[in-house]
Design an enzyme around this catalytic site. Sequence first.
Site, short mmCIF file in Angstrom:
data_model
loop_
_atom_site.label_atom_id
_atom_site.label_comp_id
_atom_site.label_asym_id
_atom_site.label_seq_id
_atom_site.Cartn_x
_atom_site.Cartn_y
_atom_site.Cartn_z
N HIS A 88 0.85 -1.19 0.00
CA HIS A 88 0.00 0.00 0.00
C HIS A 88 0.89 1.25 0.00
O HIS A 88 1.94 1.26 0.64
CB HIS A 88 -0.92 0.01 1.22
CG HIS A 88 -2.00 1.03 1.12
ND1 HIS A 88 -1.78 2.37 1.39
CD2 HIS A 88 -3.30 0.92 0.73
CE1 HIS A 88 -2.92 3.03 1.18
NE2 HIS A 88 -3.84 2.18 0.78
N GLU A 90 0.69 3.88 1.53
CA GLU A 90 0.96 4.42 2.87
C GLU A 90 2.10 3.65 3.55
O GLU A 90 2.89 4.23 4.30
CB GLU A 90 -0.33 4.44 3.71
CG GLU A 90 -1.24 5.57 3.27
CD GLU A 90 -2.73 5.34 3.48
OE1 GLU A 90 -3.09 4.42 4.23
OE2 GLU A 90 -3.53 6.10 2.89
N GLY A 180 -7.35 9.03 -0.59
CA GLY A 180 -7.74 9.86 0.55
C GLY A 180 -7.84 11.34 0.23
O GLY A 180 -7.90 12.17 1.14
N SER A 217 -10.18 7.20 -3.52
CA SER A 217 -11.36 8.06 -3.39
C SER A 217 -12.62 7.49 -4.04
O SER A 217 -13.44 8.24 -4.57
CB SER A 217 -11.06 9.46 -3.92
OG SER A 217 -10.07 10.08 -3.11
#
Length: 255
Positions: A88, A90, A180, A217
């Site tokens: 991911h 992140e 996000g 999103s």
Amino acid sequence: MQKLVVANWKMHNPPLGPWKRFRAPKNVKTVICPPFPYLMSVKRAIKGSALGAQNLFWENPKGGGAFTGEISANMLTGLGVEYVIIGHSESRKFFHETDEEVNKKVRVALAAGLKVILCVGESWAMRKKGFPAAKKFVAKQLKYDLRGLSSVVGRLPVRSQAQAGKSSVTIAYEPIWAIGTGKADSPENAAEMVQFIKKTLFAKPYSLNPAVLYGGSVNPKNARAFLSRKEIDGALVGGASVHAKDFAKIIKTIK
Ligand code: PGA
């Protein structure tokens, strides 16, 4: 093909009451990926969805090992976890996870019988250079993240081999700038990249036929535009997957 919609709760802990009433319809496969401490309670509370983890460590010694803070593939399978998100953006950003590390995680997960949801996607700086540059970047991520996969698959028993070739690897195309931010990619571009990923992986040396999802999103309002496209096999949903109501609305957009 049945659509696959994955809920990535990230570091959230929603109340499970509304989730207890959530039931995935037959035409959609759903996977819920809560933070590690909630895997068991989610497994007990949410019926009809598969259980997924958000990460794992690349070492998997029998009986555990000296790796403070880490979770092994065996620990996950022992809890009944079926899927694991790897790479991911992140994790790549906050833990400086490299493609080499992502590759080690993919291999250990597949060898342990987990299904991998591998995340790839370009930064805004890359996309600004144009779509061909973004494609090149994603192809490079796939090359390094999936390196040596056939050798892992080759060492597995025949049944797992067939699984690994068909459905044990799922790719989530997640342009970093869309995660996000409320600024999803256009369904047209997402579909084009998904198609590109499929074509790349279908060829040698991969010979894979994975489901390819879009993430970034996705919400109840835009979900239909992504999920109605035949190229896109499903979605990886972050923010809008935390609340059962929103997630159910996203699922409902699928015919
Ligand atoms: P988002 O996250 O839906 O909140 O953009 C997607 C993801 O990180 O998987």
